[in-house]
Design a protein around this motif. Structure first.
Motif, PDB file in Angstrom:
ATOM      1  N   PHE A 107      14.331  -8.175  -7.982  1.00 56.64           N
ATOM      2  CA  PHE A 107      13.195  -9.094  -7.850  1.00 56.64           C
ATOM      3  C   PHE A 107      12.354  -9.120  -9.104  1.00 56.64           C
ATOM      4  N   SER A 108      11.791 -10.304  -9.386  1.00 58.80           N
ATOM      5  CA  SER A 108      10.841 -10.397 -10.486  1.00 58.80           C
ATOM      6  C   SER A 108       9.480  -9.914  -9.993  1.00 58.80           C
ATOM      7  N   ARG A 109       8.545  -9.794 -10.913  1.00 57.05           N
ATOM      8  CA  ARG A 109       7.218  -9.294 -10.576  1.00 57.05           C
ATOM      9  C   ARG A 109       6.557 -10.155  -9.500  1.00 57.05           C
ATOM     10  N   GLY A 110       6.660 -11.448  -9.721  1.00 54.72           N
ATOM     11  CA  GLY A 110       6.044 -12.360  -8.768  1.00 54.72           C
ATOM     12  C   GLY A 110       6.687 -12.253  -7.393  1.00 54.72           C
ATOM     13  N   MET A 111       8.020 -12.105  -7.387  1.00 52.95           N
ATOM     14  CA  MET A 111       8.723 -11.986  -6.117  1.00 52.95           C
ATOM     15  C   MET A 111       8.308 -10.713  -5.395  1.00 52.95           C
ATOM     16  N   LEU A 112       8.159  -9.633  -6.178  1.00 52.89           N
ATOM     17  CA  LEU A 112       7.748  -8.365  -5.573  1.00 52.89           C
ATOM     18  C   LEU A 112       6.364  -8.492  -4.947  1.00 52.89           C
ATOM     19  N   GLN A 113       5.501  -9.211  -5.679  1.00 45.81           N
ATOM     20  CA  GLN A 113       4.154  -9.400  -5.167  1.00 45.81           C
ATOM     21  C   GLN A 113       4.195 -10.093  -3.813  1.00 45.81           C
ATOM     22  N   ARG A 114       5.043 -11.120  -3.733  1.00 42.49           N
ATOM     23  CA  ARG A 114       5.110 -11.880  -2.481  1.00 42.49           C
ATOM     24  C   ARG A 114       5.706 -11.065  -1.353  1.00 42.49           C
ATOM     25  N   ILE A 115       6.762 -10.328  -1.654  1.00 42.95           N
ATOM     26  CA  ILE A 115       7.385  -9.541  -0.581  1.00 42.95           C
ATOM     27  C   ILE A 115       6.415  -8.449  -0.163  1.00 42.95           C
ATOM     28  N   GLY A 116       5.593  -7.968  -1.135  1.00 37.65           N
ATOM     29  CA  GLY A 116       4.577  -6.985  -0.797  1.00 37.65           C
ATOM     30  C   GLY A 116       3.566  -7.555   0.170  1.00 37.65           C
ATOM     31  N   LEU A 117       3.189  -8.795  -0.071  1.00 35.45           N
ATOM     32  CA  LEU A 117       2.255  -9.447   0.836  1.00 35.45           C
ATOM     33  C   LEU A 117       2.881  -9.587   2.215  1.00 35.45           C
ATOM     34  N   ALA A 118       4.151  -9.919   2.239  1.00 37.17           N
ATOM     35  CA  ALA A 118       4.854 -10.026   3.527  1.00 37.17           C
ATOM     36  C   ALA A 118       4.804  -8.706   4.268  1.00 37.17           C
ATOM     37  N   GLN A 119       5.031  -7.621   3.515  1.00 39.87           N
ATOM     38  CA  GLN A 119       5.008  -6.278   4.121  1.00 39.87           C
ATOM     39  C   GLN A 119       3.625  -5.977   4.690  1.00 39.87           C
ATOM     40  N   ARG A 136      -4.643   4.629  15.471  1.00 38.95           N
ATOM     41  CA  ARG A 136      -4.935   3.383  16.188  1.00 38.95           C
ATOM     42  C   ARG A 136      -5.639   2.381  15.285  1.00 38.95           C
ATOM     43  N   ALA A 137      -6.472   2.921  14.407  1.00 44.72           N
ATOM     44  CA  ALA A 137      -7.167   2.018  13.471  1.00 44.72           C
ATOM     45  C   ALA A 137      -6.146   1.421  12.510  1.00 44.72           C
ATOM     46  N   LYS A 138      -5.206   2.280  12.068  1.00 46.65           N
ATOM     47  CA  LYS A 138      -4.243   1.810  11.070  1.00 46.65           C
ATOM     48  C   LYS A 138      -3.266   0.797  11.638  1.00 46.65           C
ATOM     49  N   GLU A 139      -3.138   0.787  12.956  1.00 44.77           N
ATOM     50  CA  GLU A 139      -2.200  -0.162  13.567  1.00 44.77           C
ATOM     51  C   GLU A 139      -2.519  -1.593  13.189  1.00 44.77           C
ATOM     52  N   ARG A 140      -3.812  -1.880  13.009  1.00 48.80           N
ATOM     53  CA  ARG A 140      -4.202  -3.275  12.773  1.00 48.80           C
ATOM     54  C   ARG A 140      -4.509  -3.534  11.314  1.00 48.80           C
ATOM     55  N   LEU A 141      -4.009  -2.660  10.476  1.00 46.18           N
ATOM     56  CA  LEU A 141      -4.287  -2.755   9.055  1.00 46.18           C
ATOM     57  C   LEU A 141      -3.053  -3.210   8.305  1.00 46.18           C
ATOM     58  N   GLY A 142      -3.284  -3.978   7.241  1.00 47.21           N
ATOM     59  CA  GLY A 142      -2.167  -4.320   6.363  1.00 47.21           C
ATOM     60  C   GLY A 142      -2.613  -4.012   4.937  1.00 47.21           C
ATOM     61  N   PHE A 143      -1.694  -3.504   4.114  1.00 45.09           N
ATOM     62  CA  PHE A 143      -2.090  -3.081   2.767  1.00 45.09           C
ATOM     63  C   PHE A 143      -1.061  -3.502   1.736  1.00 45.09           C
ATOM     64  N   LEU A 144      -1.551  -4.105   0.645  1.00 38.17           N
ATOM     65  CA  LEU A 144      -0.689  -4.418  -0.492  1.00 38.17           C
ATOM     66  C   LEU A 144      -1.238  -3.675  -1.709  1.00 38.17           C
ATOM     67  N   PRO A 145      -0.487  -2.695  -2.235  1.00 43.56           N
ATOM     68  CA  PRO A 145      -0.981  -1.947  -3.389  1.00 43.56           C
ATOM     69  C   PRO A 145      -0.835  -2.737  -4.675  1.00 43.56           C
ATOM     70  N   GLU A 146      -1.515  -2.283  -5.704  1.00 43.56           N
ATOM     71  CA  GLU A 146      -1.414  -2.913  -7.021  1.00 43.56           C
ATOM     72  C   GLU A 146      -0.073  -2.551  -7.636  1.00 43.56           C
ATOM     73  N   ASN A 147       0.526  -3.454  -8.377  1.00 40.76           N
ATOM     74  CA  ASN A 147       1.846  -3.203  -8.980  1.00 40.76           C
ATOM     75  C   ASN A 147       2.797  -2.562  -7.980  1.00 40.76           C
ATOM     76  N   PRO A 148       3.089  -3.269  -6.944  1.00 39.78           N
ATOM     77  CA  PRO A 148       3.845  -2.622  -5.875  1.00 39.78           C
ATOM     78  C   PRO A 148       5.244  -2.212  -6.320  1.00 39.78           C
ATOM     79  N   TYR A 149       5.680  -1.128  -5.730  1.00 41.78           N
ATOM     80  CA  TYR A 149       6.979  -0.587  -6.055  1.00 41.78           C
ATOM     81  C   TYR A 149       7.613  -0.217  -4.727  1.00 41.78           C
ATOM     82  N   PHE A 150       8.708  -0.759  -4.480  1.00 44.81           N
ATOM     83  CA  PHE A 150       9.308  -0.482  -3.177  1.00 44.81           C
ATOM     84  C   PHE A 150      10.704   0.092  -3.341  1.00 44.81           C
ATOM     85  N   TYR A 151      11.279   0.431  -2.226  1.00 44.76           N
ATOM     86  CA  TYR A 151      12.623   1.005  -2.264  1.00 44.76           C
ATOM     87  C   TYR A 151      13.588  -0.028  -2.816  1.00 44.76           C
TER      88      TYR A 151
END
Lengths: 279, 305, 254
Positions: free
Chosen positions: B140-152, B78-93
């Motif tokens: 995606f470039s690094r900057g693009m990944l950063q932004r999509i990470g923020l979106a996530q 329940r606590a995590k429901e309201r949490l958003g997280f962007l890791p450093e050097n994000p790597y996604f699928y």
């Protein structure tokens, strides 16, 4: 921790259950289809291809399995595929000696079928014509268990012809030749043994055999002549020389050591003065 | 002020090396983040910033201490429901497109199907990735990944957003955009927790900071409290005065092209220089008082260890 | 619900893995090669085709499970894509189970494809669709599910190479369980024998899922055995997955 407790419970429960199931399955499988794996044994060629160069390891495994299989008294008709199984091992690793020998032994003790054993030894010899042990053992089995001297003789000859065969093979051959009354071969062979013998002991054995052969031939001949004499004169002569006097034989042969044979005028028996083996 | 994130006396040991030797990474970390503020978490490399963050998120389990999010134990879903997280050097699928990617995370938050499309579209626009919505992440470039990470990180409209080096790898324009987004989040009532090396940006947007060095919090509090308004020195650029004339008034930093840059530490000396300029008919090109920056504070705190 | 989401995502990921198609290609190849092998026999050609076909499906199914399964969790940890996932309101076991079901779904599709090729080939030889083959394939699938669980277990704490090795060991031990049984008979009664028997019962017996022989020869299989074997597979899988979840739960993601 509470979450983990229920998980550990599931863990233990599932473990116990599958262990129980396994024991159940083992029971059923073994009862219904003993030795069922035998139904599906490909020929050695396929197996060799399938083992990617581990064929000699595979041979070992199949051999070990075969020993268990043939040692299992619960399986009926297990010798139906005997030759097939051992031919597989042979295909996989033709130079593996034990299976041929042990297989032959197993067949002999279980089925008393010497021919089956010999089949295996033949296989071994076919794949390893440089190994005299196979025909030697075949000859042995033929001689010992079947008293089949002609067959034994054949095999001893085969063994003898393999370069490097031990001297005893020759002697066995000569002996079996004698047993089938192939006097000529027996005599010749024992003579060869005598002449090529490196040990005194062997020489002695050879000479004993030669003595025996001569004695057998002589005695047989004398006996048949003695019968002729009896037929003619109604009784046996008092002395052996009597035959010569009657003109039935040019001379009385002496034994190998140039000693006279012992003659019993009452029964017409001719014997050697000494036991050939105790000269 | 409601406390959104509270960390109390968190310790974490790691077993390091072939023959495991216990190394203490967090040595009793405590701080609190209040609602609707932008909190900066600073420290040199290896101080334990990312470790702290991972403890908060339940990626690592602290050996001692308590963490509460929205007043609940931090591992509660329940606590995590309201949490958003962007890791450093994000790597996604990387085989997913931007839209599929955000859709996947939205599904994890059990956002209903009809809502999902809208939300994904608005998020893409927010981070300026609208054009790239059907592009595979691997391109995606690094900057693009950063932004999509923020979106996530924002996909569930979180109340607390945790960002690990969100400005890394971005060009100045990108940094400004992200900074603006963060400020907007605060305006919407969200709380932002931010780890960063880029002190200028932190100084620009954070309300409060904590500085962690070698596993311990050495300094924490509102930025205004920590950084004194005191003027450290004044930099004056002038021309028309010789070096010997300025002797004793301050430190001469550079002198070329006829211009001299002098660093004046004492306020009285400034007046002296101004008088001198007026008397000699020299010219002042600039006069800049320098207060303590976050960087100064940071270096000071770290050096004191 | 979360499990379903992760599972579908894993399916998408696995289906894009090139190894899968390489293995599928080789599986198809070996099934078709059986056609050529069959020419070497005298007599029933169909038997060879069925034997090789079923063996290929079994072998390549297991290989797929191991090669893809061992990378599944490890990749997520290495590439740190797992960070964004675990930090979501998702229980750790949901993640693991999602991965598991995703891979099982993938393998189902792959096995189905191989089965179609296989049945088609058998059809060309016997001019009948041998549905019985599917029974053997079903139990191959159960075996593959178990192997998948094992691969995922190792994947959650070990590198892909080591995990593959361990999984392979599991597979080999599973198929040589019978030899342990034979060995145990030779041990004189006593504490050793009891211990050995316990070990024997715990170790996996993958031969329980092997109905290839019976199916090829058209033998009847007692329904008891079918039921017990399926239950065995299910329970062992539950066991392995529980183990995996236990290990995964307390794991620190550095």
């Amino acid at each position: 921790m509470r979450k983990n407790l229920s998980l550990i419970l599931i863990l233990c429960l599932s473990c116990l259950l599958f262990m129980g199931l396994k024991l159940e399955i083992d029971k059923v499988s073994r009862q219904k289809i003993p030795g069922s794996s035998i139904i599906y044994i490909p020929s050695g060629d396929y197996l060799k291809m399938a083992t990617f160069g581990f064929s000699s390891l595979m041979a070992d495994i199949v051999y070990i399995w075969a020993i268990q299989y043939f040692g299992n008294t619960a399986i009926p008709d297990k010798f139906d595929h005997f030759v097939h199984i051992f031919s597989i091992i042979s295909e996989l690793d033709p130079r593996y000696i034990d299976p041929y020998e042990v297989g032959a032994l197993i067949a002999l003790y279980d089925t008393k079928d010497v021919a089956l054993s010999i089949k295996l030894l033949d296989m071994g010899f076919a794949k390893n014509p440089d190994l005299w042990i196979f025909p030697l053992e075949a000859g042995h089995y033929a001689q010992l268990y079947k008293k089949d001297f002609p067959l034994a003789r054949e095999y001893y000859k085969k063994a003898m012809d393999v370069p490097g065969a031990p001297d005893i093979v020759k002697r066995l051959y000569a002996n079996s030749a004698f047993k089938v009354m192939d006097i000529k071969t027996a005599w010749e062979t024992w003579l060869e043994v005598y002449e090529t013998a490196k040990e005194e002991r062997v020489k002695k054995i050879a000479s004993n055999h030669l003595y025996n052969i001569k004695a057998t031939v002589d005695i047989r001949g004398l006996r048949s002549v003695l019968e002729k004499y009896r037929a003619k004169y109604g009784r046996f002569p008092d002395k052996l020389s009597g035959i010569v006097a009657a003109g039935l034989l040019p001379f009385i042969p002496k034994d190998y050591d140039n000693t006279d044979y012992v003659y019993d005028p009452k029964t017409g028996d001719v014997k050697t003065a000494v036991i050939p083996w105790k000269r | 002020m409601k406390t959104v994130l509270a960390i109390e006396n968190v310790h974490k040991f790691f077993k390091v090396g072939f023959i495991p030797k216990k190394k203490e990474i967090l040595k009793g970390v405590s701080f609190a983040v209040a609602e609707s503020e932008i909190f900066g978490y600073l420290g040199p490399n290896g101080a334990g910033k990312t470790t702290t963050l991972k403890c908060i998120l339940g990626l690592i389990f602290p050996d001692r201490g308590k963490i509460e999010i929205f007043g609940q134990p931090h591992l509660e879903p329940r606590a995590k429901e309201r949490l958003g997280f962007l890791p450093e050097n994000p790597y996604f699928y990387d085989y997913l497109t931007a839209r599929e990617f955000l859709d996947f995370y939205a599904q994890l938050f059990r956002v209903k199907k009809n809502e999902r499309e809208d939300r994904v579209a608005s998020l893409l626009n927010l981070v300026g990735m609208g054009r790239a919505r059907d592009l595979q992440l691997r391109k995606f470039s690094r900057g693009m990944l950063q932004r999509i990470g923020l979106a996530q990180a924002l996909v569930n409209e979180p109340s607390l957003v945790l960002l690990d080096e969100p400005l890394g790898g971005l060009d100045p324009l990108g940094r400004k955009e992200i900074r603006d987004i963060i400020i907007r989040l605060k305006a919407e009532g969200k709380t932002v927790f931010l780890c960063s090396h880029i002190l200028q940006d932190i100084e620009m947007i954070c309300d409060r900071v904590a500085i962690i060095v070698d596993g311990k919090i050495l300094s924490q509090g509102p930025l205004t409290d920590l950084i004194s308004e005191k003027i450290l020195f004044t930099e004056i650029t002038l021309s028309g005065l010789a070096a010997k004339d300025l002797a004793g008034l301050g430190e001469s930093l550079s002198a070329h092209g006829g211009r001299t840059l002098i660093k004046v530490f004492h306020e009285e000396k400034i007046q002296e220089i101004l008088d001198l300029v007026k008397n000699r008919n020299a010219k002042i090109h600039s006069l800049i008082p320098r207060t303590q920056t976050l960087e100064d504070l940071f270096v000071e705190v770290v050096k004191s260890q | 619900m979360t499990i379903k989401v992760i599972a579908l995502n894993t399916f998408k990921e696995a289906v894009r893995d090139r190894i899968l198609y390489l293995l599928l290609f080789f599986a198809a190849l070996s099934i078709l090669v059986s056609r050529i092998l069959a020419l070497l026999t005298v007599g029933d050609r169909a038997k060879i085709i069925k034997d090789v076909g079923l063996a290929s499906i079994s072998f390549f199914g297991a290989l797929m499970a191991i090669l893809i399964g061992t990378g599944l969790v490890y990749k997520e940890i290495e590439k740190r894509t797992i960070f964004t996932l675990i930090s979501k309101p998702m229980r750790r076991h949901e993640f693991l189970l999602g991965k598991f079901f995703g891979l099982v779904l993938t393998l189902l599709v792959m096995l189905a494809l191989m089965s179609v090729i296989f049945l088609a080939l058998v059809f060309f030889h016997t001019f009948s669709v041998e549905w019985k083959m599917l029974l053997a394939i079903l139990y191959i699938f159960i075996e593959v599910i178990l192997i998948t669980a094992v691969a995922i277990l190792f994947s959650s704490f070990s590198t892909p190479i080591l995990s593959s090795l361990f999984s392979l060991c599991f597979y080999l031990i599973g198929h040589f369980s019978w030899s342990l049984e034979t060995l145990i008979k030779k041990i004189p009664a006593g504490i050793f024998k009891v211990l050995a028997q316990i070990v024997y019962t715990i170790l996996p017996d993958l031969e329980n899922f092997n109905f290839k022989t019976e199916v090829v020869h058209g033998l009847t299989i007692p329904p008891q055995v079918l039921l017990y074997s399926a239950a065995y597979g299910f329970l062992y899988t539950v066991f392995i997955l529980s183990l995996a979840i236990l290990v995964f739960r307390r794991r620190d993601f550095i």
